[in-house]
Scaffold this motif. Structure first.
Motif, short mmCIF file in Angstrom:
data_model
loop_
_atom_site.label_atom_id
_atom_site.label_comp_id
_atom_site.label_asym_id
_atom_site.label_seq_id
_atom_site.Cartn_x
_atom_site.Cartn_y
_atom_site.Cartn_z
N GLU A 145 -4.12 -10.89 10.13
CA GLU A 145 -4.82 -10.90 11.42
C GLU A 145 -5.75 -12.11 11.53
OE1 GLU A 145 -6.70 -7.10 11.41
OE2 GLU A 145 -4.88 -6.03 12.06
N LEU A 146 -6.40 -12.49 10.43
CA LEU A 146 -7.34 -13.61 10.45
C LEU A 146 -6.62 -14.95 10.65
CD1 LEU A 146 -9.85 -12.56 7.65
CD2 LEU A 146 -10.39 -12.91 10.07
N PHE A 169 0.71 -10.69 -3.42
CA PHE A 169 1.16 -9.67 -2.47
C PHE A 169 0.41 -9.70 -1.14
CE2 PHE A 169 1.70 -8.22 -6.83
CZ PHE A 169 3.07 -7.96 -6.86
N THR A 170 -0.77 -10.31 -1.12
CA THR A 170 -1.58 -10.29 0.10
C THR A 170 -1.65 -11.63 0.82
OG1 THR A 170 -3.62 -10.79 -1.14
CG2 THR A 170 -3.06 -8.46 -0.82
N ILE A 171 -1.53 -12.74 0.08
CA ILE A 171 -1.69 -14.07 0.67
C ILE A 171 -0.40 -14.88 0.63
CG2 ILE A 171 -2.97 -16.25 0.57
CD1 ILE A 171 -5.28 -14.68 -0.72
N GLN A 224 -6.22 -0.90 -1.31
CA GLN A 224 -6.94 -2.16 -1.10
C GLN A 224 -5.97 -3.31 -0.83
OE1 GLN A 224 -10.51 -2.62 -1.33
NE2 GLN A 224 -9.92 -4.51 -0.32
N LEU A 225 -4.88 -3.35 -1.56
CA LEU A 225 -3.87 -4.39 -1.36
C LEU A 225 -3.32 -4.37 0.06
CD1 LEU A 225 -1.72 -4.22 -4.61
CD2 LEU A 225 -2.81 -6.28 -3.73
N ASN A 226 -2.92 -3.22 0.52
CA ASN A 226 -2.32 -3.12 1.85
C ASN A 226 -3.33 -3.46 2.95
OD1 ASN A 226 0.31 -2.42 1.02
ND2 ASN A 226 -0.27 -0.28 0.75
N ALA A 227 -4.59 -3.04 2.76
CA ALA A 227 -5.62 -3.36 3.74
C ALA A 227 -5.89 -4.86 3.79
CB ALA A 227 -6.90 -2.60 3.41
N ASP A 228 -5.95 -5.51 2.61
CA ASP A 228 -6.21 -6.95 2.57
C ASP A 228 -5.05 -7.73 3.18
OD1 ASP A 228 -8.68 -6.68 1.42
OD2 ASP A 228 -7.98 -6.99 -0.63
N LYS A 229 -3.83 -7.31 2.90
CA LYS A 229 -2.68 -8.01 3.46
C LYS A 229 -2.72 -8.01 4.98
CE LYS A 229 2.39 -8.08 3.41
NZ LYS A 229 3.62 -7.46 2.85
#
Length: 337
Positions: free
Chosen positions: A324-325, A113-115, A314-319
């Motif tokens: 951005e990175l 879901f994040t990567i 945490q999931l939404n913040a990491d995504k």
């Protein structure tokens, strides 16, 4: 050798327990109509637990450990159903489309879901909003490893090597791919990705000096680290981990790299709250057992036993952070490098 033997005994015990549950189901030893129901009536039968990976990997072993704990505490059976493929997307689709009645659950990986959404087309993205996130399970950290033959003992050694560093990747859209790519880009280290199909072949490539470094999950690398066959250069979590307390994080070494894999329990969207509450009850009971604590230790897993809403935050913040990175460092995750 003692650690390896303990780890093998742990894996064998959980696999045997899961096999027994499946055999009982097949032989009519338990009620097999459905796991559906609500409140005190759940589970009323078999609850299928999907896992988006093959048998024997970290996701599978964690699911089987939790399956045993839930069965012991709640009754019923929780057979693990392996649906490997597309970094877990195939299993996720089956769960999302299953009846929201408590008969289907799944421990899913954050990276899906994040990567993975950063590496596939929009129509291939798996949306966390198709699920209810019930509770956090555990964190599985990545470590950058090298063979002593490489001559590297620190990340600074790679920066000063004056040559292109060959590194192994373990698949498109994975935390291993992202952590390595970010490290080399943010550290201004010339590099060349060498793709492998998973952590085991990437590990073998480092040991065989086919590549100089690779980002691999700690549980896959720790025995070779402890035996001195591999040297750990950095962990990619937010802080140092208890299994490798002397290994600094990438951030400690001045690099803007924080990538972790973690897992959480999910159910189809709209599953009744009282079913989810009973599932949380069973998870907490499982987490409190000595067998499960030993399982985490033997597989180098850090507990991340948090409420579902916290895991979702945490999931939404990491995504967002990962997006951005890769934009900042102009990284493409659409190929193996």
């Amino acid at each position: 050798m003692a650690i390896a033997a303990a780890r093998l005994r742990s894996r064998t015990a959980f696999a045997a327990a899961a096999a027994t549950a499946l055999a009982l189901t097949a032989c009519g030893g338990v009620q097999t109509s459905t796991g559906g129901g609500s409140g005190d009536g759940w589970p009323s039968g078999t609850v299928e637990m999907y896992v988006g990976a093959s048998a024997g990997g970290s996701s599978d072993l964690i699911s089987r450990a939790v399956s045993k704990g839930l069965s012991d505490d709640l009754g019923g059976t929780f057979p693990v159903i392996n649906r490997e493929g597309a970094n877990g997307a195939l299993a996720a689709a089956e769960v999302a489309n299953a009846p929201a009645d408590g008969s289907t659950i799944a421990i899913q990986n954050a990276s899906l879901f994040t990567i993975t959404p950063l590496a596939v087309s929009p129509d291939e993205v798996t949306d966390i909003d198709d699920f209810d996130v019930v509770y956090g399970i555990s964190r599985d950290d990545y470590v950058l490893v090298t063979s002593p033959a490489s001559g590297f003992t620190t990340i600074e050694d790679m920066r000063n090597a004056g040559r292109t560093v060959r590194y192994g990747t373990t698949g498109v859209g994975t935390g291993a791919q992202l952590s390595a790519a970010l490290l080399f880009k943010s550290g201004n280290v010339p590099s060349q990705a060498v793709p492998f199909d998973g952590g085991a072949p990437a590990l073998a490539a480092v040991l065989g000096n086919q590549v100089e470094v690779a980002s691999i999950q700690v549980g896959e690398a720790i025995e070779n680290i402890q035996s001195g066959k591999l040297l750990p250069l950095a962990v990619f979590g937010p802080d140092r981990i208890s299994y490798l307390p002397d290994v600094p994080t990438a951030k400690e070494q001045g690099l803007d790299v924080e990538v972790t894999q973690y897992r959480f329990m999910t159910v189809p969207k709209g599953t009744p709250q009282d079913v989810k509450d009973k599932l949380v009850e069973g998870l907490k009971a499982t987490f409190g057992t000595e067998d499960y604590r030993k399982f985490n230790e033997q597989n180098s897993l850090t507990p991340m036993e948090i409420p579902g809403e916290d895991a979702l935050t945490q999931l939404n913040a990491d995504k967002q952070r990962y997006a951005e990175l890769i934009d900042q460092y102009q990284i493409s995750l659409r190929d193996a490098g």
